[in-house]
Write an enzyme that holds these catalytic residues in place. Sequence first.
Site, short mmCIF file in Angstrom:
data_model
loop_
_atom_site.label_atom_id
_atom_site.label_comp_id
_atom_site.label_asym_id
_atom_site.label_seq_id
_atom_site.Cartn_x
_atom_site.Cartn_y
_atom_site.Cartn_z
N LYS A 90 -33.15 -66.71 -4.16
CA LYS A 90 -32.25 -65.64 -4.37
C LYS A 90 -32.92 -64.35 -3.99
O LYS A 90 -33.92 -64.36 -4.09
CB LYS A 90 -31.78 -65.60 -5.74
CG LYS A 90 -30.59 -64.66 -6.25
CD LYS A 90 -30.53 -64.63 -7.76
CE LYS A 90 -29.45 -63.86 -8.11
NZ LYS A 90 -29.04 -63.89 -9.57
N SER A 97 -24.21 -64.62 -11.04
CA SER A 97 -24.41 -64.02 -9.88
C SER A 97 -25.19 -64.74 -8.74
O SER A 97 -25.60 -64.37 -7.61
CB SER A 97 -25.25 -62.81 -10.07
OG SER A 97 -26.60 -63.02 -10.54
N SER A 139 -26.25 -66.20 -15.12
CA SER A 139 -26.07 -66.47 -13.65
C SER A 139 -26.80 -67.59 -13.04
O SER A 139 -26.54 -67.82 -11.81
CB SER A 139 -26.65 -65.09 -12.90
OG SER A 139 -25.73 -63.94 -13.06
N1 GLN Z 1 -22.16 -62.37 -15.59
C1 GLN Z 1 -23.03 -61.37 -16.38
C2 GLN Z 1 -22.95 -60.21 -15.62
O1 GLN Z 1 -22.10 -59.95 -15.07
C3 GLN Z 1 -24.39 -62.21 -16.04
C4 GLN Z 1 -25.16 -61.88 -14.67
C5 GLN Z 1 -26.36 -62.45 -14.65
O2 GLN Z 1 -26.65 -63.31 -15.50
N2 GLN Z 1 -27.04 -61.86 -13.83
O3 GLN Z 1 -23.68 -59.01 -16.13
#
Ligand code: GLN
Length: 484
Positions: free
Chosen positions: A76, A151, A175
Amino acid sequence: MHSETVAQLQQGLRARKYSAVELTRALLARIESAQPALNAFISIESEAALAAAAVADQRLAAGDAPALTGVPIAHKDIFCAAGSRTTCGSKMLSNFISPYDSTVVARLRAAGAVVLGKTNMDEFAMGSSNETSHFGPVRNPWNLKLVPGGSSGGSAAAVAARLVPAATATDTGGSIRQPAALCGVTGLKPTYGRVSRYGMIAFASSLDQAGVLARTAEDVALLLKPMAGFDPRDSTSVECEVPDYQAALNQPLKGLRIGLLKEFFDQGLDPRIEALLRTALEQLRAQGATLTDVSLPNLPLSVPTYYVVAPAECSSNLARFDGVRFGHRCENPRDLKDLYERSRGEGFGAEVKRRIMTGTYVLSAGYYDAYYLKAQRVRALIAADFERAFSTVDVLIGPTTPTVAFEIGAKTNDPVTMYLNDIYTIGANLAGLPGVSIPCGLVDGLPAGLQIVGPHFSEARLLNVAHRYQQESDWHQRTPEAYR
Ligand code: GLN
């Protein structure tokens, strides 16, 4: 070769069925041809990958090869890798070449893995659909009109489309698990502190944790082993032994006490996903597990709690990107204030700005007690709920997401609806617990995920349950038609 798992590739490479260079070439060609449709990568690092593969072949020939030698993976784009562009999905860092390796990158390199590139992601990991990336949305390999989840959507899409057998990812509020569910792959978010955060660009430091996306629980175990463990450069990494995750995979499930989270089987859940979960639970019961209903009364407060805590921490972490010390700098600033304002205004996207503003607000004098402090208190109540539950059950099982993948653009105008996607994943982050999502069926041809959450440092048990389920089911082997 692209359809083989990490475990199969390890064997194939050692048996010299194919060389690491051949394997790397084959997967790079798949990545190139899938890139226009999926946009799963931000950087494809062909030259470096082929050079690393050549070294891997020498090591394999010399018989001096650590476990993952020659196994292709992707990172990532939140993990700093020496000499490689590390953007975090943002214009702010679009030309940042990291001078050093994050611990995750260094350890996987030391284990012999060959990195094919850096995967696309929501900007600074803020998102649930992978639509906030400066480099454009990632598309779901099961249906290009749909989101892959966020994400870590690039990593999940790359694994689902068989571009790489495994990829690293991070999970602050879901995410890893959420894109795993929407793309039909296996994703593990380890216990907070299990994997070093050194060199992983910070979003919300008390919640962020690095983990793995792969096709099988076994492959996740193979990557987690070298990634996990104490790191003196991360003060929150925990000094406790790393178990042999692979050895624990086959342990029988007899006597396993599964708790069904009452709050997860609520009206928000698509009844077709619930039906798949019930079938999966029956399979686990047939293997000797027992099922009990468990209630975590404070869990429904996890979304509002998270959306105070995470923005607060992000507003502090992202203060460093000011165009002076770090990040994009605007052209011809009039004065210092103009430089700060325009550099940050141009460098950050809309969702990141929304979070920074919310976070600054909840931390400001007069509001701190009403919002941030209160959220921290509710966080403690949620953690206590989990602790109570784990005094009577070994693991908790529920859905990973309320629905299967939705259309790109469907929720971008309504942040609160978007935030509600995280309803089942955020609790584990607030309590620092490990969780895994595994494919448990298809709804209208789209993958659904089953989530298993356990006590701190129970990764071996979670992977064991996931593996035993995968021995009895083939959902994790389903591949989107265009990528078989
Ligand atoms: N969807 C969550 C957010 O927008 C989690 C994102 C994540 O786990 N990086 O913050």
